[in-house]
Design a protein around this motif. Sequence first.
Motif, PDB file in Angstrom:
ATOM      1  N   MET A   1       0.756  -1.076  -0.040  1.00 50.01           N
ATOM      2  CA  MET A   1       0.275  -0.198   0.412  1.00 50.01           C
ATOM      3  C   MET A   1       0.921   1.253   0.356  1.00 50.01           C
ATOM      4  N   GLY A   2       1.745   1.301   0.732  1.00 53.16           N
ATOM      5  CA  GLY A   2       2.882   1.945   1.069  1.00 53.16           C
ATOM      6  C   GLY A   2       3.631   2.512  -0.618  1.00 53.16           C
ATOM      7  N   ILE A   3       3.804   1.793  -1.596  1.00 51.68           N
ATOM      8  CA  ILE A   3       4.255   1.798  -2.643  1.00 51.68           C
ATOM      9  C   ILE A   3       2.759   2.343  -3.686  1.00 51.68           C
ATOM     10  N   ALA A   4       1.941   1.870  -3.717  1.00 53.33           N
ATOM     11  CA  ALA A   4       1.114   2.244  -4.477  1.00 53.33           C
ATOM     12  C   ALA A   4       0.513   3.401  -4.523  1.00 53.33           C
ATOM     13  N   LEU A   5       0.771   4.089  -2.753  1.00 53.72           N
ATOM     14  CA  LEU A   5       0.138   5.682  -2.556  1.00 53.72           C
ATOM     15  C   LEU A   5       1.444   6.358  -3.047  1.00 53.72           C
ATOM     16  N   VAL A   6       2.515   5.988  -3.124  1.00 52.02           N
ATOM     17  CA  VAL A   6       3.778   6.614  -4.071  1.00 52.02           C
ATOM     18  C   VAL A   6       3.112   6.732  -4.711  1.00 52.02           C
TER      19      VAL A   6
ATOM     20  N   VAL B   1      16.505  11.482   0.437  1.00 51.19           N
ATOM     21  CA  VAL B   1      16.784  12.454   1.409  1.00 51.19           C
ATOM     22  C   VAL B   1      15.714  12.264   2.389  1.00 51.19           C
ATOM     23  N   ILE B   2      14.796  12.299   1.649  1.00 48.75           N
ATOM     24  CA  ILE B   2      13.283  12.406   2.141  1.00 48.75           C
ATOM     25  C   ILE B   2      13.715  10.648   2.950  1.00 48.75           C
ATOM     26  N   ALA B   3      13.212   9.943   2.577  1.00 52.17           N
ATOM     27  CA  ALA B   3      13.561   8.081   2.943  1.00 52.17           C
ATOM     28  C   ALA B   3      15.081   8.711   4.347  1.00 52.17           C
ATOM     29  N   ARG B   4      15.846   8.916   3.967  1.00 51.10           N
ATOM     30  CA  ARG B   4      17.083   8.417   4.743  1.00 51.10           C
ATOM     31  C   ARG B   4      16.400   9.939   6.574  1.00 51.10           C
ATOM     32  N   LEU B   5      16.320  10.385   5.934  1.00 53.07           N
ATOM     33  CA  LEU B   5      15.465  11.642   7.507  1.00 53.07           C
ATOM     34  C   LEU B   5      14.413  10.950   8.201  1.00 53.07           C
ATOM     35  N   THR B   6      13.690  10.020   7.743  1.00 55.46           N
ATOM     36  CA  THR B   6      12.822   8.942   8.264  1.00 55.46           C
ATOM     37  C   THR B   6      13.356   8.121   9.214  1.00 55.46           C
ATOM     38  N   VAL B   7      14.763   7.737   8.224  1.00 55.00           N
ATOM     39  CA  VAL B   7      15.225   6.692   9.475  1.00 55.00           C
ATOM     40  C   VAL B   7      15.403   7.467  10.596  1.00 55.00           C
ATOM     41  N   ALA B   8      16.296   8.694   9.993  1.00 55.83           N
ATOM     42  CA  ALA B   8      17.355   9.242  11.507  1.00 55.83           C
ATOM     43  C   ALA B   8      16.110   9.734  12.763  1.00 55.83           C
TER      44      ALA B   8
ATOM     45  N   GLU C   1       7.015  11.962  -1.919  1.00 60.63           N
ATOM     46  CA  GLU C   1       6.866  12.041  -0.289  1.00 60.63           C
ATOM     47  C   GLU C   1       6.073  11.623   0.397  1.00 60.63           C
ATOM     48  N   SER C   2       4.682  11.629  -0.419  1.00 57.80           N
ATOM     49  CA  SER C   2       3.515  10.427  -0.024  1.00 57.80           C
ATOM     50  C   SER C   2       3.069   9.552   1.053  1.00 57.80           C
ATOM     51  N   ALA C   3       4.543   9.259   1.217  1.00 61.33           N
ATOM     52  CA  ALA C   3       4.659   7.850   2.978  1.00 61.33           C
ATOM     53  C   ALA C   3       4.793   8.444   3.543  1.00 61.33           C
ATOM     54  N   SER C   4       5.842   9.507   3.805  1.00 57.64           N
ATOM     55  CA  SER C   4       6.860  10.457   4.992  1.00 57.64           C
ATOM     56  C   SER C   4       5.171  11.174   4.788  1.00 57.64           C
ATOM     57  N   VAL C   5       4.337  11.764   4.675  1.00 61.14           N
ATOM     58  CA  VAL C   5       3.380  12.704   5.130  1.00 61.14           C
ATOM     59  C   VAL C   5       2.689  11.815   6.328  1.00 61.14           C
ATOM     60  N   ALA C   6       1.884  10.496   5.480  1.00 60.01           N
ATOM     61  CA  ALA C   6       1.064   9.527   5.952  1.00 60.01           C
ATOM     62  C   ALA C   6       2.131   8.513   6.984  1.00 60.01           C
ATOM     63  N   ALA C   7       3.460   9.381   7.830  1.00 57.44           N
ATOM     64  CA  ALA C   7       3.989   8.645   8.369  1.00 57.44           C
ATOM     65  C   ALA C   7       3.543   7.651   9.444  1.00 57.44           C
TER      66      ALA C   7
ATOM     67  N   ASN D   1       6.342  -0.349  10.959  1.00 58.58           N
ATOM     68  CA  ASN D   1       7.390  -0.531  11.069  1.00 58.58           C
ATOM     69  C   ASN D   1       8.135   0.820   9.591  1.00 58.58           C
ATOM     70  N   PRO D   2       7.602   2.817  10.505  1.00 62.60           N
ATOM     71  CA  PRO D   2       7.723   3.036   9.157  1.00 62.60           C
ATOM     72  C   PRO D   2       9.181   3.490   8.992  1.00 62.60           C
ATOM     73  N   THR D   3      10.346   3.171   9.498  1.00 60.24           N
ATOM     74  CA  THR D   3      11.614   3.395   9.163  1.00 60.24           C
ATOM     75  C   THR D   3      12.445   2.216   7.987  1.00 60.24           C
ATOM     76  N   VAL D   4      11.614   1.199   8.361  1.00 59.91           N
ATOM     77  CA  VAL D   4      11.778   0.314   6.708  1.00 59.91           C
ATOM     78  C   VAL D   4      10.522   0.443   5.825  1.00 59.91           C
ATOM     79  N   THR D   5       9.510   0.023   6.470  1.00 54.59           N
ATOM     80  CA  THR D   5       8.131   0.273   4.917  1.00 54.59           C
ATOM     81  C   THR D   5       8.814   1.808   3.965  1.00 54.59           C
ATOM     82  N   ILE D   6       8.365   2.876   4.723  1.00 47.82           N
ATOM     83  CA  ILE D   6       8.668   4.532   4.304  1.00 47.82           C
ATOM     84  C   ILE D   6       9.883   4.546   3.401  1.00 47.82           C
ATOM     85  N   PRO D   7      11.200   4.540   3.779  1.00 46.97           N
ATOM     86  CA  PRO D   7      12.019   4.631   2.405  1.00 46.97           C
ATOM     87  C   PRO D   7      12.016   3.358   1.060  1.00 46.97           C
ATOM     88  N   ARG D   8      11.191   1.946   1.158  1.00 46.43           N
ATOM     89  CA  ARG D   8      11.969   1.265   0.814  1.00 46.43           C
ATOM     90  C   ARG D   8       9.910   1.743  -0.631  1.00 46.43           C
TER      91      ARG D   8
END
Length: 418
Positions: free
Chosen positions: A1-6, A46-53, A194-200, A205-212
């Motif tokens: 669903m995360g990939i589908a959202l993006v 960058v957004i993915a790495r910020l989400t992890v950090a 950036e859509s997945a990070s807005v709906a974090a 498991n957002p630190t894994v799911t959102i970057p992927r």
Amino acid sequence: MGIALVMGNMIGSGVFLLPASLAPFGWSGVAGWAITIAGALALAFVIARLTVAFPAASGPTGFVELAFGRVPSFMIGWAYWVSVWTANVTLAVASVSFLSLFMPALRDHMAISTIALIWLVTAINWRGARAAGRFQVATLLIKLIPLLTVVILIPIAFGRGEPVTITPFPTEGLSFTAVSGSAILTLWALLGFESASVAADKVKNPTVTIPRATIVGTLATGILYLIVCSAIALMLPAAAVATSEAPFSLFVETYWGHGPAVWIAAFAAVSALGALNGWTLIQAEQPARLAEQGLLPAWFARTNRHGTPAAALLLSSMIATACVLLNSSKSTSEMFTFMAVLSTSVTLWLYLACAAAALRLHVAMAVAMIGLAYAVWTLWGAGIGVSAMSLILMVAGLPLYAWTRMSAPARREKAPIA
């Protein structure tokens, strides 16, 4: 669903109309796609790495607050929210426009039809992120059909007995001005990574799911766009593509037949509808995130029993409805162009701010430099008028921010009594 959202938010109406705009650029358009995809991937990384950090930051505006403070965070978040509901108007107009080819009565009542579509998708999102996610997966599978059709037709076209005429590579080489112009046009079709990070907070498991989801969705969409749009621009006469209202249908009709080409409009309508669904989810989540940061009144973050920020969702759809009514005197193309330009220019500031925040927070600094350079270059290319409009929108929200901050102490004092 995360990939589908993006992917669903990126693949909307723009890609189906874009080949006509890019046709005059020829091979420079291909180079423009390459630069835009590279820039989008850098910003997505960058957004993915910020989400992890910083997983507790709850998305892009949280990253900006960590790096630069509350006021810049509010201005970026407020402007991004504006860009989302203006994008929703654009997507609803495009979907109704495509559907009107099958139901001409819709064109005679464009404003009413557009508003009805906005509230239909609002009703779906009222049921929560999972309901919206299921709808997003279904529409993504449908909207990929015309893109994959073009991909499949490319080798078939070259395998036929008739020769395929390819636009020749310019003898003088690529023009920097032409490449810049085409790259700016392609950005509208790539907004949304950036859509997945807005709906974090709606993601497990957002630190894994959102970057992927962010990287896979952006890369897959970029490759599809590069192949499909380049094929349409280079394998058909540039003059014919440039004047076509349906360049995808023109390609399918040329290399397959008239019957299948007619259905491209139906798939394009579903594509715009799917993107509208994804962005409607974002238009509720974005002000809710700002409210959780204390940047908007707390009622923006209140949820219904499905976990949807109900007040934010309804208010956003009401504003989108007002936009349709205020612009109802404009033609379909005028309304689409105005809303698309406004949405793209405002979103650029979000991308620029995230790249700058990564540099300030020492996250993925080398890639952040590339993303920052790309965002500045694209903002410069968009023109001074558009950039000024974006800044005015950011400043326009400051009175609401000031009111929120002044009323916050009063709310804290009354809390124990309640």
